[in-house]
Design an enzyme around this catalytic site. Structure first.
Site, PDB file in Angstrom:
ATOM      1  N   ALA A 179       0.803  -1.221   0.000  1.00 18.27           N
ATOM      2  CA  ALA A 179       0.000   0.000   0.000  1.00 18.27           C
ATOM      3  C   ALA A 179       0.835   1.270   0.000  1.00 18.27           C
ATOM      4  CB  ALA A 179      -0.928   0.007   1.224  1.00 18.27           C
ATOM      5  N   LYS A 180       2.131   1.158   0.322  1.00 15.48           N
ATOM      6  CA  LYS A 180       3.066   2.305   0.322  1.00 15.48           C
ATOM      7  C   LYS A 180       2.509   3.492   1.105  1.00 15.48           C
ATOM      8  CE  LYS A 180       5.187   1.077  -4.138  1.00 15.48           C
ATOM      9  NZ  LYS A 180       4.279  -0.005  -4.565  1.00 15.48           N
ATOM     10  N   ARG A 181       2.022   3.240   2.294  1.00 23.03           N
ATOM     11  CA  ARG A 181       1.429   4.317   3.077  1.00 23.03           C
ATOM     12  C   ARG A 181       2.509   5.142   3.797  1.00 23.03           C
ATOM     13  NH1 ARG A 181      -2.159   3.557   0.120  1.00 23.03           N
ATOM     14  NH2 ARG A 181      -4.333   3.155   0.613  1.00 23.03           N
ATOM     15  N   THR A 235       3.988  -2.276   3.068  1.00 23.41           N
ATOM     16  CA  THR A 235       5.002  -1.366   2.544  1.00 23.41           C
ATOM     17  C   THR A 235       4.644   0.062   2.964  1.00 23.41           C
ATOM     18  OG1 THR A 235       3.841  -1.131   0.412  1.00 23.41           O
ATOM     19  CG2 THR A 235       5.570  -2.816   0.561  1.00 23.41           C
TER      20      THR A 235
END
Length: 214
Positions: A25-27, A54
């Site tokens: 999700a690359k938060r 992620t």
């Protein structure tokens, strides 16, 4: 919204099958917003909670503290973006800070420090990095000590982006035993047939295993 619903179904199915699930999700955000993301993706019982998430450190590594704390509390892991496979990432990741270190090296050191503080001898820590398999000599040139992180290394770029055994050896060197190679488009192009997707996934896994043990 329908896509998020499908993602919840995939995460639940992975859990039922006993398969580890990394939610890519690359938060990354600040304060209460990051705490909200942490609750959504890392809290026990949350529909979007897999086994690892992620995250992006580019609002400052300290902004990830809510996710780090909840991941440790629930036994989950994080993969922190460090040296990504997209060429645009260089604008931030290759930049230098006041002491002359690259931003990527600072990210790697922060992850290593967290693993050292929480880890047990002989075990990988739960804070890993995302390092593209297509970055060539960038890690060494930027002073990023991947082995010292003592955490898992998620390596996109295998398959459709062209990375194989040679590239993995070049990028990761002695840290290859900690690498989880990721192939997405290389598998998805075999769809929509479920059988063909399964065949492609098994082939990609075998190719990665051979590349990482060569």
């Amino acid at each position: 919204s329908r896509g998020m619903g499908v993602l919840e179904e995939v995460i639940a199915a992975s859990r039922e099958a006993g398969t580890l699930c990394i939610v890519d999700a690359k938060r990354g955000d600040i304060g209460s917003t990051m705490a909200g993301y942490a609750d959504a993706f890392l809290a026990d019982g949350a529909p979007l909670a897999g086994d690892a998430l992620t995250v992006s450190p580019y609002l400052g590594f300290g902004s990830l503290t809510p996710a780090v704390e909840l991941a440790h509390e629930t036994g989950r892991g994080l993969f922190v973006l460090c040296l990504t496979s997209n060429p645009e990432g260089k604008q931030v990741q290759h930049a230098t800070v006041a002491d002359g270190s690259s931003v990527a090296a600072v990210v790697a050191r922060e992850a290593a420090a967290l693993n050292a503080a929480a880890g047990e001898a002989g075990q990988l820590g739960s804070i890993g990095l995302v390092v593209g398999a297509t970055i060539g000599e960038a890690a060494r040139e930027l002073g990023v000590d991947l082995a010292a992180v003592n955490g898992p290394l998620l390596a996109p770029g295998v398959g459709a982006q062209g990375a194989g055994a040679t590239e993995l050896a070049q990028v990761f060197g002695d840290a290859r035993s900690s690498v989880l190679a990721s192939s997405s488009r290389g598998v998805l192009k075999a769809g929509p047939s479920v059988e063909q997707l399964q065949i492609a996934a098994l082939a990609a896994a075998e190719e990665a295993r051979e590349a990482l043990t060569a």
